[in-house]
Design a protein around this motif. Structure first.
Motif, PDB file in Angstrom:
ATOM      1  N   SER A 192       0.730  -1.297   0.059  1.00 19.73           N
ATOM      2  CA  SER A 192       0.068  -0.275  -0.101  1.00 19.73           C
ATOM      3  C   SER A 192       0.985   1.256   0.031  1.00 19.73           C
ATOM      4  O   SER A 192       0.356   2.480  -0.340  1.00 19.73           O
ATOM      5  N   VAL A 193       2.200   0.987   0.486  1.00 17.57           N
ATOM      6  CA  VAL A 193       2.932   2.138   0.428  1.00 17.57           C
ATOM      7  C   VAL A 193       4.195   2.225  -0.800  1.00 17.57           C
ATOM      8  O   VAL A 193       4.883   3.021  -0.877  1.00 17.57           O
ATOM      9  N   ASN A 194       3.999   0.988  -1.474  1.00 15.49           N
ATOM     10  CA  ASN A 194       5.094   0.826  -2.514  1.00 15.49           C
ATOM     11  C   ASN A 194       4.787   1.677  -3.697  1.00 15.49           C
ATOM     12  O   ASN A 194       4.420   0.924  -4.680  1.00 15.49           O
ATOM     13  N   LYS A 195       4.803   2.903  -3.641  1.00 16.41           N
ATOM     14  CA  LYS A 195       4.452   3.797  -4.759  1.00 16.41           C
ATOM     15  C   LYS A 195       5.393   4.921  -4.747  1.00 16.41           C
ATOM     16  O   LYS A 195       6.011   5.207  -3.836  1.00 16.41           O
ATOM     17  N   PRO A 196       5.593   5.431  -5.861  1.00 20.85           N
ATOM     18  CA  PRO A 196       6.395   6.783  -5.790  1.00 20.85           C
ATOM     19  C   PRO A 196       5.439   7.553  -4.969  1.00 20.85           C
ATOM     20  O   PRO A 196       4.510   8.121  -5.296  1.00 20.85           O
ATOM     21  N   MET A 197       6.229   8.186  -3.814  1.00 16.80           N
ATOM     22  CA  MET A 197       5.282   9.036  -2.979  1.00 16.80           C
ATOM     23  C   MET A 197       6.167  10.292  -2.678  1.00 16.80           C
ATOM     24  O   MET A 197       7.327  10.117  -2.332  1.00 16.80           O
ATOM     25  N   LEU A 198       5.620  11.417  -2.573  1.00 18.98           N
ATOM     26  CA  LEU A 198       6.509  12.518  -2.081  1.00 18.98           C
ATOM     27  C   LEU A 198       5.954  13.010  -0.918  1.00 18.98           C
ATOM     28  O   LEU A 198       4.799  13.159  -0.760  1.00 18.98           O
ATOM     29  N   LYS A 199       6.838  13.409  -0.048  1.00 15.67           N
ATOM     30  CA  LYS A 199       6.524  14.099   1.183  1.00 15.67           C
ATOM     31  C   LYS A 199       7.299  15.319   1.640  1.00 15.67           C
ATOM     32  O   LYS A 199       8.310  15.558   1.220  1.00 15.67           O
ATOM     33  N   LEU A 200       6.230  16.312   1.594  1.00 13.50           N
ATOM     34  CA  LEU A 200       6.921  17.689   2.084  1.00 13.50           C
ATOM     35  C   LEU A 200       6.596  17.848   3.428  1.00 13.50           C
ATOM     36  O   LEU A 200       5.862  17.531   4.110  1.00 13.50           O
ATOM     37  N   PHE A 201       7.723  18.434   4.041  1.00 13.38           N
ATOM     38  CA  PHE A 201       7.751  18.928   5.682  1.00 13.38           C
ATOM     39  C   PHE A 201       8.189  20.149   5.853  1.00 13.38           C
ATOM     40  O   PHE A 201       9.025  20.757   5.134  1.00 13.38           O
ATOM     41  N   TYR A 202       7.745  20.406   7.191  1.00  9.73           N
ATOM     42  CA  TYR A 202       8.382  21.560   7.744  1.00  9.73           C
ATOM     43  C   TYR A 202       8.497  21.422   9.315  1.00  9.73           C
ATOM     44  O   TYR A 202       7.671  20.987   9.689  1.00  9.73           O
ATOM     45  N   THR A 203       9.793  21.646   9.761  1.00 10.93           N
ATOM     46  CA  THR A 203       9.750  21.479  11.385  1.00 10.93           C
ATOM     47  C   THR A 203      10.427  22.580  11.893  1.00 10.93           C
ATOM     48  O   THR A 203      11.213  23.088  11.015  1.00 10.93           O
ATOM     49  N   ARG A 204      10.173  22.705  13.209  1.00 11.82           N
ATOM     50  CA  ARG A 204      10.675  23.764  13.978  1.00 11.82           C
ATOM     51  C   ARG A 204      11.486  23.152  15.021  1.00 11.82           C
ATOM     52  O   ARG A 204      10.842  22.112  15.672  1.00 11.82           O
ATOM     53  N   GLY A 205      12.810  23.538  15.416  1.00 17.20           N
ATOM     54  CA  GLY A 205      13.249  23.140  16.595  1.00 17.20           C
ATOM     55  C   GLY A 205      12.485  23.511  18.090  1.00 17.20           C
ATOM     56  O   GLY A 205      11.983  24.652  18.159  1.00 17.20           O
ATOM     57  N   ILE A 206      12.174  22.511  18.775  1.00 19.89           N
ATOM     58  CA  ILE A 206      11.625  22.782  20.002  1.00 19.89           C
ATOM     59  C   ILE A 206      12.563  22.605  21.369  1.00 19.89           C
ATOM     60  O   ILE A 206      13.029  23.581  22.314  1.00 19.89           O
ATOM     61  N   ILE A 207      13.269  21.388  21.467  1.00 16.40           N
ATOM     62  CA  ILE A 207      14.241  21.191  22.674  1.00 16.40           C
ATOM     63  C   ILE A 207      15.256  20.664  21.981  1.00 16.40           C
ATOM     64  O   ILE A 207      15.429  19.441  21.259  1.00 16.40           O
ATOM     65  N   GLY A 208      16.576  21.322  22.094  1.00 13.31           N
ATOM     66  CA  GLY A 208      17.723  20.511  21.677  1.00 13.31           C
ATOM     67  C   GLY A 208      17.712  20.209  20.077  1.00 13.31           C
ATOM     68  O   GLY A 208      17.601  21.375  19.246  1.00 13.31           O
TER      69      GLY A 208
END
Lengths: 190, 310
Positions: free
Chosen positions: B268-284
């Motif tokens: 079910s995940v064996n596909k070309p999949m793109l993931k975009l993300f944005y993260t911010r530092g919280i601790i360390g």
């Protein structure tokens, strides 16, 4: 839940199923497979003796179905079924050609029927199906194509790379064989 | 007797019965229906993967390039608002009240600093909302003024940059990282490694790009085939832009990028999949943020949350 049904439990129409498969919808592909797999297995099984080989042919046939479904144009109820069936028959013929050229098989088709058929007084429809499978390869192919699947002698000749007359004579011999078997088991009396 | 059947009757009998058997599964044949389906599924996935992979690689390369380009340009884009006062000072005609938005292509200026032996390029995209003096002719006047002001302002920015940023030599590094993500499609934890390259490094600010690969153990609830509780694997490549700044003793870091699932043992995940993300530092070194997973052809979108430790 039946896999040929959608999430609401309603069976999808052929047209809708076709459209979804054309959009590469995985669930629709599975639905289509579930709906036609058994039927198509039996179609191929008429042409091919071994079950393992039939599975290969069915797999290849469905792969072609899914890869080429965008070329298929829906033309009313039954058209999808007919299209898939044609692909399966072509796959079966291709398999037979690869394994043993059909022209040779036809030449060698005049063989004795092995008496392994188990039957009581009356043959049911499934026994008729089994009788077809008992025909020698060459006879069986021509009989299946002409009588069951509706090919003309010209089309058979083209597909099998034999002459039309060969096709006709093979059909005639296949009928004779079947008559013998029917008589032997005393079935389908008039 | 059967032998008395004419050809037509014989054909009809066989046609009818055989078709009945085919249509209504009137004969029970054991065959590996599920096994055949898996073969079909694998074949069609592989057959469709080739051309799609090219499209997805291109998309990913383009996304990464845009990401880097946009991040680099962000610092230099200035929004210039010409004040009414400026216009009044430079023109004798009365102000004609008209709001206009002028977007001009970015300009590049090279500035050489002989002391530091540095040449710094400055890009300025001009987006302006102003009031012009007179209809038609006023626009020309403003645009003419703007070209001049760009140069002035460009110099100003560079001078300010030179004073505040003590540039250091960019460097490469290797990094190991772990993470966790949960979205509408699956949950998974990953570990991987990659290389970082500094794009800009100073005492206050660091901008870097990260390229890496990772393996993610995933579970797709209700979708995974085979053993119910089996964890599946997904192989991922990742490109991210990272920014960290420290001012008044406080450090702020954020990262944004794209992940590309190349292969997975879960169908079910064996596909070309793109993931975009944005993260911010919280601790360390812990970062958290939203992510969006796209299936092929961007047909379906699954929002989620991601945690990264690097």
């Amino acid at each position: 839940m039946d896999r040929t049904l959608n999430h609401t439990g309603i069976e999808l129409s052929e047209e809708r199923l076709t459209r979804l498969c054309q959009q590469t919808d995985e669930k629709a592909q599975r639905m289509l497979y579930d709906r036609y797999a058994n039927q198509m297995f039996r179609v191929c099984y008429r042409y091919i003796k071994r079950e393992e080989d039939t599975e290969d042919v069915v797999a290849n046939g469905f792969i072609k179905v899914f890869l080429n479904i965008n070329r298929f144009e829906y033309r009313g109820k039954g058209s999808l079924n007919g299209w898939i069936k044609r692909i399966m028959i072509n796959e079966s013929l291709m398999f037979l050609r690869k394994r043993n050229p059909l022209s040779q098989a036809i030449d060698a088709a005049d063989v004795q029927i092995k008496d392994t058929f188990q039957c009581d007084q009356e043959l049911l429809a499934q026994d008729i199906y089994k009788l077809v499978r008992k025909l020698p390869k060459g006879y069986r192919t021509v009989f299946n194509m002409y009588v069951i699947d509706g090919y003309t002698h010209r089309e058979i000749a083209d597909h099998l790379n034999v002459s039309e007359n060969t096709s006709k004579s093979q059909l005639s011999k296949a009928r004779a064989h079947l008559r013998k078997m029917l008589e032997k088991y005393g079935i389908k009396n008039e | 007797m059967a032998s008395k059947m004419n050809n037509k009757k014989l054909d009809e009998t066989f046609r009818k019965d055989v078709k009945h058997v085919q249509k209504h599964n009137g004969i029970h044949i054991f065959w590996n229906k599920e096994g055949v389906w898996k073969r079909i599924q694998k074949a069609i996935t592989e057959a469709g993967a080739g051309p799609k992979m090219i499209v997805w690689y291109t998309t990913m390369a383009a996304s990464a390039s845009l990401l880097v380009a946009a991040s680099l340009s962000l610092e230099d884009i200035k929004f210039n608002f010409n004040s009414d006062q400026e216009i009044t000072e430079n023109a004798s005609a009365p102000i004609y009240n008209e709001a206009s938005l002028a977007i001009t292509p970015p300009t590049v200026s090279n500035n050489y600093f002989p002391i530091d032996n540095l040449t710094i390029k400055s890009r300025i995209a001009n987006i302006k909302l102003s009031r012009s003096q007179q209809r038609n002719i006023a626009i020309d006047q403003i645009l003419t003024r703007r070209v001049k002001s760009q140069v002035d302002q460009g110099s100003l920015i560079l001078k300010r940059s030179r004073n505040s940023i003590n540039l250091r030599q960019p460097s490469f590094g290797v990094r190991f990282e772990g993470g966790f993500s949960a979205n509408g499609r699956y949950v998974g934890s990953s570990f991987g490694f990659g290389v970082t390259m500094d794009l800009l490094k100073s005492e206050e600010i660091t901008k870097k790009i990260y390229l890496g690969s990772s393996m993610q153990l995933i579970k797709a609830p209700g979708r995974s085939e085979g053993y119910n509780n089996a964890l599946k694997k997904a192989y991922i490549v990742k490109a991210a832009f990272e920014n960290s700044s420290s001012r008044n003793g406080k450090t702020a870091a954020w990262s944004s990028g794209a992940e590309f699932i190349l292969h997975s043992t879960d169908h079910s995940v064996n596909k070309p999949m793109l993931k975009l993300f944005y993260t911010r530092g919280i601790i360390g070194k812990l970062k958290v943020g939203p992510e969006v997973l796209f299936t092929r052809n961007f047909k379906k979108v699954y929002p989620g949350i991601t945690l990264a430790l690097s």
